[in-house]
Scaffold this active site. Structure first.
Site, PDB file in Angstrom:
ATOM      1  N   LYS A  27      17.063  32.647  19.069  1.00 42.69           N
ATOM      2  CA  LYS A  27      17.567  32.114  20.342  1.00 42.69           C
ATOM      3  C   LYS A  27      17.433  30.594  20.360  1.00 42.69           C
ATOM      4  CE  LYS A  27      13.125  32.969  22.563  1.00 42.69           C
ATOM      5  NZ  LYS A  27      12.362  33.938  23.369  1.00 42.69           N
TER       6      LYS A  27
ATOM      7  N   TYR B  82       6.475  -1.333  26.849  1.00 37.98           N
ATOM      8  CA  TYR B  82       6.595  -1.255  28.306  1.00 37.98           C
ATOM      9  C   TYR B  82       5.248  -0.954  28.956  1.00 37.98           C
ATOM     10  CZ  TYR B  82      11.663  -1.052  27.790  1.00 37.98           C
ATOM     11  OH  TYR B  82      12.960  -1.339  27.508  1.00 37.98           O
TER      12      TYR B  82
END
Ligand SMILES: *Cc1c(COP(=O)(O)O)cnc(C)c1O
Length: 362
Positions: A35, A254
Site C-alpha cells: 500500500k 533560520y
C-alpha cells in the site's frame, strides 16, 4: 546538472527482507503489503523483488491495476475492501480478493452481478476499533456472506493494535479465536510486528508484513533493524553544496537555533523538507558524510540542511551525504534512527519522499 539528491530502492534488500518474513512465517503464505505505493518505494520499483511473495496486499484500486499491468496473475488483496459498488466490477474483472469489514460491503456484494464468485476476507474488529465486525456480529456476517452466490471462499482476518508493544496480542487473539472458533477458512492475522514477535501464536495461514519488507524494525526502539536482520531497502542521499567556517557565537540557519561554542566547520547539504526530509529534525539528528556518522545542526530548511563536519576531515563540496540507508562505502544509517530524531516512525519518512526527488533502483 540536476540537484544531487537521489532516492534509491535496493532490490537486494527488498528480496532479503521478504525472505526474512518468509522465515518467520514458516509455512504460512506471505502477502507483500505494498500500500501507499509500496511505502513510498514505488510499486513498479519493488515488484520484481517481491515476485516471490504469495500475493500483494494494498488498499488503492489503481495500485491493484498497476500490479496486474505488471503481469502478476496471483492473489491481490484489497485490505479495506471496496469503497463503492462499482469497485466490485474491477474486482470481478481483475480477480481481486477483497476484505469485507461492514454490512454496507455485504449489501454491495449482494447486489453485484458477476459470473465469477469472489474470494473475500471477512474482518473482525477484535479490539483495534477501526474496521471490522464486532465479535458478536461476526458469525452473522459470515452466515450472510456464505449464502451469497457472489461469494466463493471466505477467509477470516483481524488486525493487531499492540503487536509491537508491551500489551501484545493475547487479548485480541482470545477475542478472535472465541468468536471465530468453528468457522472454516484461512486465517490472516499478523502484520510485521506480529510476524516477527508473535509468530507462534499469530502466524495463521497468511501473514501480512509491510514495514519489515522495507528494512524498518516494526518495534523500534525496543529492537532495531539489525536485531531483526533486516536490510535497508531505501537510501536517500545527496551531496554537500557548501561549506562554512564558524567562530564561537556564530549561528546557523533560520531562527539561529544552533550557535557555535567554538570554531566549527559546517557543511550545507542539498536536501530539505520539500524533499520529504522531516522538518521536525533538529540539532543532533544523525547523518552520514562520506560514510562517517555526524549530526545535523540548526533547522531543516525547504531545500537545505546544515551538518557538523567536526570529525569528517574529508568533508568538502561534493561529499556524499546519506540521510538514511546505505552510503556508497557501505556504512549504514537506519531510517529508524532518523525517524526517532524527528519524533516519528520509519513508515512516515519512507512514505513522504517528495515527487521532486529522482528515484533509482539498484
Ligand atoms: C498496513 C497493514 C499491514 C502491514 O503492517 P506493517 O506494520 O507495515 O507490517 C497489515 N495489515 C493491514 C490490514 C494493514 O493495513
Amino acid at each position: 546538472m540536476p540537484r544531487p539528491i537521489l532516492a534509491t530502492a535496493h532490490s537486494q534488500g527488498l528480496r532479503h527482507n521478504l525472505e526474512r518474513a518468509r522465515l518467520s512465517a514458516r509455512d504460512a503464505k506471505v502477502w507483500a503489503v505494498v500500500k501507499a505505493n509500496a511505502y513510498g518505494h514505488g510499486i513498479e520499483r519493488v515488484f520484481e523483488s517481491f515476485r516471490a511473495a504469495d500475493g500483494f496486499a494494498l488498499l488503492d484500486l489503481a495500485e491493484a491495476e498497476r500490479i496486474r499491468a505488471l503481469g502478476w496473475r496471483g492473489p491481490i488483496l484489497l485490505l479495506e475492501g471496496v469503497f463503492e459498488a462499482r469497485d466490485l466490477e474491477l474486482c470481478s474483472r481483475l480477480d481481486l480478493w477483497h476484505t469485507v469489514h461492514c454490512d454496507a460491503q455485504i449489501d454491495m456484494l449482494a447486489a453485484h452481478k458477476t459470473h465469477s464468485a469472489h474470494r473475500v476476507f471477512l474482518k473482525m474488529n477484535s479490539g483495534m476499533n477501526r474496521l471490522g465486525f464486532a465479535p458478536e456480529r461476526f458469525r452473522a456476517a459470515w452466515t450472510r456472506l456464505s449464502a451469497l452466490p457472489q461469494v466463493d471462499e471466505i477467509s477470516l482476518m483481524t488486525h493487531f493494535s499492540d503487536a509491537d508493544g508491551p500489551r501484545g496480542i493475547r487479548h485480541q487473539m482470545q477475542t478472535f479465536e472465541q468468536a471465530a472458533r468453528d468457522l472454516p477458512g484461512d486465517r490472516s492475522l499478523a502484520n510485521s510486528a506480529a510476524t516477527l514477535r508473535h509468530a507462534d501464536e499469530a502466524r495463521g495461514d497468511w501473514v501480512r508484513p509491510g514495514i519489515m519488507l522495507y528494512g524498518s524494525a516494526p518495534d523500534f526502539p525496543a529492537h532495531d533493524a539489525e536485531h531483526w536482520q533486516l536490510q535497508p531497502a531505501m537510501t536517500l542521499s545527496t551531496r554537500l553544496i557548501g561549506v562554512q567556517t564558524l567562530a564561537a557565537g556564530d549561528t546557523v540557519g533560520y531562527g539561529s537555533s544552533f550557535s557555535a561554542d567554538g570554531p566549527i566547520t559546517i557543511g550545507i547539504a542539498a536536501v530539505g523538507y520539500a524533499d520529504g526530509y522531516p522538518r521536525h529534525c533538529s540539532t543532533g539528528t544523525p547523518v552520514l558524510v562520506d560514510g562517517v556518522r555526524t549530526r545535523m545542526v540548526g533547522r531543516v530548511s525547504m531545500d537545505m540542511i546544515t551538518v557538523d563536519l567536526t570529525g569528517v576531515p574529508s568533508g568538502r563540496i561534493g561529499s556524499e551525504v546519506t540521510l538514511w540507508g546505505r552510503a556508497s562505502g557501505g556504512a549504514l544509517l537506519s531510517i529508524d534512527d532518523v525517524a526517532q530524531a524527528a519524533g516519528t516512525v520509519g513508515y512516515e519518512l519512507m512514505c513522504a519522499v517528495a515527487p521532486r526527488v529522482p528515484f533509482a533502483v539498484d
